[in-house]
Scaffold this motif. Structure first.
Motif, PDB file in Angstrom:
ATOM      1  N   VAL A   1       0.942  -1.294   0.055  1.00  0.00           N
ATOM      2  CA  VAL A   1       0.018   0.037  -0.173  1.00  0.00           C
ATOM      3  C   VAL A   1       0.836   1.208  -0.041  1.00  0.00           C
ATOM      4  N   GLN A   2       1.920   1.513   0.850  1.00  0.00           N
ATOM      5  CA  GLN A   2       2.786   2.406   0.770  1.00  0.00           C
ATOM      6  C   GLN A   2       3.430   2.663  -0.566  1.00  0.00           C
ATOM      7  N   THR A   3       3.934   1.584  -1.443  1.00  0.00           N
ATOM      8  CA  THR A   3       4.205   1.725  -2.581  1.00  0.00           C
ATOM      9  C   THR A   3       3.337   2.208  -3.843  1.00  0.00           C
ATOM     10  N   MET A   4       2.126   1.723  -3.482  1.00  0.00           N
ATOM     11  CA  MET A   4       0.895   2.393  -4.280  1.00  0.00           C
ATOM     12  C   MET A   4       0.616   3.840  -3.971  1.00  0.00           C
ATOM     13  N   VAL A   5       0.541   4.114  -2.861  1.00  0.00           N
ATOM     14  CA  VAL A   5       0.425   5.395  -2.490  1.00  0.00           C
ATOM     15  C   VAL A   5       1.420   6.505  -3.048  1.00  0.00           C
ATOM     16  N   GLU A   6       2.848   5.810  -2.922  1.00  0.00           N
ATOM     17  CA  GLU A   6       3.724   6.766  -3.464  1.00  0.00           C
ATOM     18  C   GLU A   6       3.596   6.722  -5.115  1.00  0.00           C
ATOM     19  N   GLN A   7       3.313   5.803  -5.817  1.00  0.00           N
ATOM     20  CA  GLN A   7       3.129   5.768  -7.178  1.00  0.00           C
ATOM     21  C   GLN A   7       1.920   6.564  -7.647  1.00  0.00           C
ATOM     22  N   SER A   8       0.941   6.661  -6.923  1.00  0.00           N
ATOM     23  CA  SER A   8      -0.261   7.372  -7.252  1.00  0.00           C
ATOM     24  C   SER A   8      -0.635   8.745  -6.617  1.00  0.00           C
ATOM     25  N   GLY A   9       0.065   9.176  -5.652  1.00  0.00           N
ATOM     26  CA  GLY A   9      -0.223  10.364  -5.003  1.00  0.00           C
ATOM     27  C   GLY A   9       0.720  10.807  -4.195  1.00  0.00           C
ATOM     28  N   ASN A  10       0.613  11.583  -3.224  1.00  0.00           N
ATOM     29  CA  ASN A  10       1.478  12.190  -2.219  1.00  0.00           C
ATOM     30  C   ASN A  10       1.366  11.484  -1.053  1.00  0.00           C
ATOM     31  N   PRO A  11       2.490  10.548  -0.678  1.00  0.00           N
ATOM     32  CA  PRO A  11       2.607   9.893   0.562  1.00  0.00           C
ATOM     33  C   PRO A  11       2.552  10.961   1.740  1.00  0.00           C
ATOM     34  N   ASP A  12       2.754  12.053   1.917  1.00  0.00           N
ATOM     35  CA  ASP A  12       3.250  12.819   2.904  1.00  0.00           C
ATOM     36  C   ASP A  12       2.076  12.594   3.767  1.00  0.00           C
ATOM     37  N   GLY A  13       2.501  12.270   5.163  1.00  0.00           N
ATOM     38  CA  GLY A  13       1.438  12.059   6.357  1.00  0.00           C
ATOM     39  C   GLY A  13       0.658  10.832   6.246  1.00  0.00           C
ATOM     40  N   PHE A  14       0.731   9.963   5.345  1.00  0.00           N
ATOM     41  CA  PHE A  14      -0.254   8.858   5.111  1.00  0.00           C
ATOM     42  C   PHE A  14       0.598   7.782   5.981  1.00  0.00           C
ATOM     43  N   ASP A  15      -0.260   7.096   6.523  1.00  0.00           N
ATOM     44  CA  ASP A  15       0.322   5.989   7.552  1.00  0.00           C
ATOM     45  C   ASP A  15      -0.317   4.877   6.926  1.00  0.00           C
TER      46      ASP A  15
END
Length: 121
Positions: A60-74
């Protein structure tokens, strides 16, 4: 996170990856706790440990990094909450109910991957 805490999580993750019985016990405890308003936090912590061991948090962390802004995402928090909620793509079942077997874990991993593109079927 302190080095001692990280070390504990690394040991726990390694134990869950190699010990099917321990993984099953974590899942049982999580499911029992999720339905108790007084113990839900314990269930979510157990799910977090299982999700880390299964590689779902990293996915999921990789998906968020690829698709959007991971700042602050847990990712660990998001995955543990997601695993606990009924999912329409699973006929209303909770994703956690699939984690006890390798095939079930693959199903959940594939569901997450499909959700990145919006393809649930």
């Amino acid at each position: 996170m302190t080095r001692e805490t990280a070390s504990h999580h690394d040991r726990e993750k390694a134990e869950l990856q190699t010990d099917h019985w321990r993984m099953t016990e974590y899942l049982k405890a999580a499911v029992e706790s999720l339905d108790s308003p007084h113990d839900r936090a314990s269930g979510l912590l157990a799910l977090r440990a299982v999700a880390l061991a299964c590689g779902l948090v990293t996915q999921v962390q990789t998906m968020v990094e690829q698709s959007g802004n991971p700042d602050g995402f847990d990712a660990a928090r998001w995955v543990s909450e997601w695993l606990a909620k009924p999912n329409p793509a699973l006929g209303g079942e909770r994703p956690v109910s699939y984690l006890a077997t390798p095939d079930g874990r693959a199903c959940i991993s594939n569901l997450l991957a499909r959700s990145q593109s919006g393809a649930y079927a």
